[in-house]
Structures are given as structure tokens and as C-alpha cells.
Design an enzyme around this catalytic site. Structure first.
Site, PDB file in Angstrom:
ATOM      1  N   ASN A  18     -51.346  18.974  34.805  1.00 22.14           N
ATOM      2  CA  ASN A  18     -52.658  17.144  35.026  1.00 22.14           C
ATOM      3  C   ASN A  18     -52.057  16.618  35.749  1.00 22.14           C
ATOM      4  OD1 ASN A  18     -53.472  18.304  32.501  1.00 22.14           O
ATOM      5  ND2 ASN A  18     -51.871  16.823  30.832  1.00 22.14           N
ATOM      6  N   ARG A  29     -54.703  23.218  29.989  1.00 21.30           N
ATOM      7  CA  ARG A  29     -53.825  23.523  30.928  1.00 21.30           C
ATOM      8  C   ARG A  29     -53.028  25.003  30.222  1.00 21.30           C
ATOM      9  NH1 ARG A  29     -48.910  19.375  30.921  1.00 21.30           N
ATOM     10  NH2 ARG A  29     -50.208  19.053  28.729  1.00 21.30           N
TER      11      ARG A  29
END
Length: 127
Positions: A70, A52
Site C-alpha cells: 500500500n 494485497r
């Protein structure tokens, strides 16, 4: 008398060339204002490897807007928005690069569409 038809032909060609140049200019201007949006999901070893963070950094470096998150299923999802060329570059990055410790098995892009203005401002990680 022979000069007159040549002058008309030269003027006609000049008008045609000017019109073509104008059309090309309009197309360039319109393509610079064009924006696209696309959703993505990344499968593989993409959690616990700073995926990320790297995605957010890459999106920002390309001048894109979007988000990354996520999932409970172990994938990473998100959305990117911006000029088509930069979105294309980000799609390549999401498919082939990712974070240094990640392993990308599959990338799915969906809901790609043209947009008239950004719906998201900046690039962020969602939780």
C-alpha cells in the site's frame, strides 16, 4: 539417372526440414527460460479491501515472484517477475479483477524488462 536428382532433392529437403525443426526447438527452449519483470501501480478503491492479500495469492498461484504494498497516496504498488505468459496473466488480473470488494480505476505498468534470472524469490506483502 533420373533417380539421382530426386535423391539429392529429397536429401536437401530433409536437411532443410531438420534445420527448421532444430530452430523451432531452440526457440521453444529459450522462450521457456525467458523471464520478465514489471512494476505496477493500481488506482481506485484498492486499500481496505484485501487487495494485497488477493494479489499475493494470485501471484503465487501463477508461480510468479514479486511483492505488493500500500502507498500513502491510497494506491497499491508492486513488482512481478516470472515467465512472460504468467506475467501477462497477472497484468490482466491486476487490470480487470483484483479483490472482490475492490474497484480498479486505472492500472499503470512501468519498467518492463527482460531479466536473466529472478531478482525476487517468492511473492510477499511489504509494509
Amino acid at each position: 539417372m533420373q533417380l539421382r536428382p530426386k535423391l539429392q532433392t529429397d536429401m536437401f529437403l530433409s536437411v532443410i526440414i531438420s534445420a527448421l525443426l532444430f530452430c523451432c526447438l531452440v526457440q521453444v527452449i529459450m522462450s521457456k527460460n525467458k523471464l520478465t519483470s514489471v512494476d505496477f501501480e493500481i488506482f481506485g478503491k484498492v486499500q481496505g479491501v484485501c487487495f494485497r492479500m488477493y494479489t499475493e495469492d494470485q501471484g503465487q498461484s501463477l508461480g510468479l515472484s514479486g511483492w505488493v504494498k500500500n502507498t500513502k497516496q491510497g494506491t497499491v504498488i508492486g513488482q512481478i517477475q516470472g515467465p512472460p505468459d504468467q506475467v501477462h496473466d497477472m497484468k490482466l488480473w491486476l487490470t480487470n479483477v483484483g479483490s472482490p470488494s475492490s474497484r480498479i480505476d486505472r492500472t499503470v505498468f512501468s519498467n518492463q524488462r527482460d531479466i536473466s534470472k529472478l531478482e525476487i524469490h517468492g511473492f510477499s506483502t511489504r509494509y
